[in-house]
Design a protein around this motif. Structure first.
Motif, PDB file in Angstrom:
ATOM      1  N   UNK A 183      75.185  23.713  31.879  1.00  0.00           N
ATOM      2  CA  UNK A 183      74.672  23.359  33.206  1.00  0.00           C
ATOM      3  C   UNK A 183      75.376  24.177  34.282  1.00  0.00           C
ATOM      4  N   UNK A 184      76.700  24.272  34.171  1.00  0.00           N
ATOM      5  CA  UNK A 184      77.466  24.986  35.195  1.00  0.00           C
ATOM      6  C   UNK A 184      77.432  26.492  34.978  1.00  0.00           C
ATOM      7  N   UNK A 185      77.572  26.947  33.731  1.00  0.00           N
ATOM      8  CA  UNK A 185      77.684  28.387  33.478  1.00  0.00           C
ATOM      9  C   UNK A 185      76.353  29.113  33.516  1.00  0.00           C
ATOM     10  N   UNK A 186      75.246  28.420  33.183  1.00  0.00           N
ATOM     11  CA  UNK A 186      73.960  29.114  33.048  1.00  0.00           C
ATOM     12  C   UNK A 186      72.837  28.539  33.895  1.00  0.00           C
ATOM     13  N   UNK A 187      72.870  27.231  34.183  1.00  0.00           N
ATOM     14  CA  UNK A 187      71.674  26.563  34.682  1.00  0.00           C
ATOM     15  C   UNK A 187      71.732  26.150  36.139  1.00  0.00           C
ATOM     16  N   UNK A 188      72.885  26.204  36.767  1.00  0.00           N
ATOM     17  CA  UNK A 188      73.010  25.665  38.124  1.00  0.00           C
ATOM     18  C   UNK A 188      72.512  26.672  39.160  1.00  0.00           C
ATOM     19  N   UNK A 189      71.722  26.172  40.094  1.00  0.00           N
ATOM     20  CA  UNK A 189      71.273  26.990  41.217  1.00  0.00           C
ATOM     21  C   UNK A 189      72.363  26.970  42.280  1.00  0.00           C
ATOM     22  N   UNK A 190      73.209  28.010  42.317  1.00  0.00           N
ATOM     23  CA  UNK A 190      74.306  28.075  43.270  1.00  0.00           C
ATOM     24  C   UNK A 190      74.019  29.150  44.318  1.00  0.00           C
ATOM     25  N   UNK A 191      74.482  28.906  45.536  1.00  0.00           N
ATOM     26  CA  UNK A 191      74.239  29.863  46.609  1.00  0.00           C
ATOM     27  C   UNK A 191      75.317  29.722  47.680  1.00  0.00           C
ATOM     28  N   UNK A 192      75.421  30.738  48.511  1.00  0.00           N
ATOM     29  CA  UNK A 192      76.379  30.717  49.610  1.00  0.00           C
ATOM     30  C   UNK A 192      75.621  30.652  50.926  1.00  0.00           C
ATOM     31  N   UNK A 228      71.158   7.243  48.169  1.00  0.00           N
ATOM     32  CA  UNK A 228      70.456   8.530  48.200  1.00  0.00           C
ATOM     33  C   UNK A 228      71.446   9.589  48.675  1.00  0.00           C
ATOM     34  N   UNK A 229      71.559  10.670  47.924  1.00  0.00           N
ATOM     35  CA  UNK A 229      72.514  11.735  48.247  1.00  0.00           C
ATOM     36  C   UNK A 229      71.759  13.023  48.570  1.00  0.00           C
ATOM     37  N   UNK A 230      72.434  14.005  49.191  1.00  0.00           N
ATOM     38  CA  UNK A 230      71.765  15.267  49.515  1.00  0.00           C
ATOM     39  C   UNK A 230      71.285  15.991  48.252  1.00  0.00           C
ATOM     40  N   UNK A 231      70.294  16.850  48.434  1.00  0.00           N
ATOM     41  CA  UNK A 231      69.778  17.633  47.315  1.00  0.00           C
ATOM     42  C   UNK A 231      70.709  18.750  46.917  1.00  0.00           C
ATOM     43  N   UNK A 232      71.732  19.039  47.714  1.00  0.00           N
ATOM     44  CA  UNK A 232      72.715  20.052  47.365  1.00  0.00           C
ATOM     45  C   UNK A 232      74.107  19.543  47.715  1.00  0.00           C
ATOM     46  N   UNK A 233      75.102  20.043  46.973  1.00  0.00           N
ATOM     47  CA  UNK A 233      76.490  19.616  47.142  1.00  0.00           C
ATOM     48  C   UNK A 233      77.403  20.829  47.036  1.00  0.00           C
ATOM     49  N   UNK A 234      78.675  20.622  47.329  1.00  0.00           N
ATOM     50  CA  UNK A 234      79.681  21.651  47.097  1.00  0.00           C
ATOM     51  C   UNK A 234      79.671  22.013  45.615  1.00  0.00           C
ATOM     52  N   UNK A 235      79.631  23.307  45.313  1.00  0.00           N
ATOM     53  CA  UNK A 235      79.502  23.737  43.925  1.00  0.00           C
ATOM     54  C   UNK A 235      80.668  23.247  43.069  1.00  0.00           C
ATOM     55  N   UNK A 236      81.842  23.061  43.684  1.00  0.00           N
ATOM     56  CA  UNK A 236      83.011  22.617  42.931  1.00  0.00           C
ATOM     57  C   UNK A 236      82.879  21.173  42.435  1.00  0.00           C
ATOM     58  N   UNK A 237      82.066  20.370  43.109  1.00  0.00           N
ATOM     59  CA  UNK A 237      81.853  18.998  42.663  1.00  0.00           C
ATOM     60  C   UNK A 237      81.323  18.987  41.240  1.00  0.00           C
TER      61      UNK A 237
END
Length: 419
Positions: free
Chosen positions: A61-70, A41-50
């Motif tokens: 997925x990366x350019x349009x669909x990923x929920x990224x945040x700081x 089981x892994x976290x629900x969020x990871x480093x965006x670079x992964x």
């Protein structure tokens, strides 16, 4: 009515429907567990670079669909859009590949997130069960995982799914094909974004579902004609092992999947009863992913199967799962003394492994029996002052309507064996 609703493109799992989803997750995971795959089981969020490195910077997925945040601390994170990169990262961080027991076999289940246009079978929050075999290059592993997924679907009663199979080649033969494909695609009438994709990852253009693009792809070079001898032999062995296991598949020379990390074997499970969102699961070999995310060379293979779409496939085939009732026994007390006595019995039944519920609140017999019927319980336990004075409770079979007095001391054993 609440002021708040589930966010657009998401859904709530509520009883009784949630029981179907739980059963599907269990059925998908069961063959993998029996084949030696351990739970991760892994976290629900990871480093965006992964995901940028592993999934591919040019992918939708990366350019349009990923929920990224700081974060407040300045870390750039993303809600996980898929499971493989996270699982491989966890295996590397935990040094599982150094245990000397390769391949590392892992299975997982969880929620994933992509910002997409919501439609039936495509949600912004969705559930998958996945399995990964890390650290070994062997066509038997590729075949094993396809067989396990096929077994999982068949155990659920699904029959109208198809397995599409292809090989994407490796670092030796794919560059030659890439050059040939780029030369073909550059001559097509495509929009600027797609033209940029040709230069970054031309195989992704083959995965474009737009009719105006697919129409122009007729006559495009196919990877099968460019496979090196090693990739041809590897793919033929995967096919032979599947055939020997009685698993029916279809060769699909245009199958590429939507993630950059796939090499050699790639496959997809599709169900024609789901309309445009026909893929219910898929996967393949990803021999270079470990190096992409900073690890050692660890050839690996895996799949992820969509729980949501599997449920839709069951509905499309009219398959109703045989689910056990949530409650086997429902206790109906009449009076305060009976409440205390039956509550104690319900506690004993639960400790004995019998699913039992209780008529809470000061309800009369009629209302409480309605609740007993609605619970789906096979038996009702009814007791009043006279019953307790005689040292018995009334055991009613909710299916036959038959009722009998059972000694208090014998109730738990009687119901434990009656299940």
């Amino acid at each position: 009515m609440s002021t708040f609703k589930a966010p657009k493109g998401t859904y709530d799992l509520l009883p009784p429907d949630s029981a179907v989803y739980l059963a599907v997750r269990e059925a998908i995971a069961a063959p993998a567990r029996a084949a030696g795959y351990g739970y991760v089981e892994t976290p629900g969020f990871e480093n965006v670079e992964l995901f940028a490195r592993g999934v591919g910077e040019s992918t939708d997925i990366v350019t349009k669909e990923m929920y990224a945040f700081e974060t407040k601390g300045g870390d750039k994170l993303a809600l996980r859009p898929e499971g493989t990169a996270s699982v491989l990262r966890a295996a590397l961080e935990g040094n599982l590949h150094k245990s000397g027991n390769l391949p590392v076999k892992l299975w997982y289940s969880g929620s994933y997130y992509r910002y997409e246009r919501p439609q039936k079978g495509r949600y912004r929050h969705f559930s998958q069960v996945g399995a990964e075999a890390i650290g070994m290059e062997d066509p038997a592993l590729d075949a094993e995982l396809i067989i396990l997924a096929d077994q999982a679907y068949r155990s659920l009663g699904l029959r109208k799914f198809r397995i599409l199979l292809n090989s994407l080649g490796d670092a030796e033969c794919r560059p030659v094909y890439r050059d040939a494909l780029q030369g073909f695609l550059r001559g097509l009438d495509l929009d600027e974004e797609t033209r940029r994709r040709i230069e970054i990852n031309p195989l992704r253009v083959l995965d474009d579902k737009r009719p105006e693009v697919q129409k122009q792809l007729t006559g495009a070079p196919v990877l099968r004609d460019y496979l090196c001898d090693a990739c041809k032999a590897y793919h033929e062995e995967v096919r032979a092992l599947l055939t020997a296991a009685g698993v029916v598949y279809e060769d699909d020379e245009r199958l590429v999947r939507g993630l950059d990390y796939y090499t050699r074997t790639t496959f997809e499970f599709v169900h024609d009863g789901l309309g445009s969102q026909s893929a219910v699961g898929g996967g393949g070999r990803y021999d270079g992913l470990s190096e992409m995310i900073g690890g050692p060379a660890l050839p690996s293979v895996g799949w992820a199967l969509g729980v949501d779409r599997t449920v839709l496939a069951l509905e499309a085939e009219g398959v109703a799962l045989d689910l056990p009732a949530a409650t086997s026994v429902y206790a109906v007390p009449l009076g305060e003394e009976a409440r205390r006595t039956l509550f104690g019995l319900v506690t004993e039944l639960r400790r004995a492994g019998v699913a039992a519920d209780f008529a809470y609140g000061a309800r009369g017999l009629k209302g409480a029996m309605k609740s007993a019927h609605r619970s789906g319980a096979r038996y009702a336990l009814v007791a009043g002052e006279r019953d307790l004075a005689d040292g018995v409770v009334q055991l009613k079979d909710m299916e036959s309507g038959e009722q009998e007095a059972v000694a208090l001391a014998e109730v738990v054993d009687r119901l434990r064996t009656a299940r």
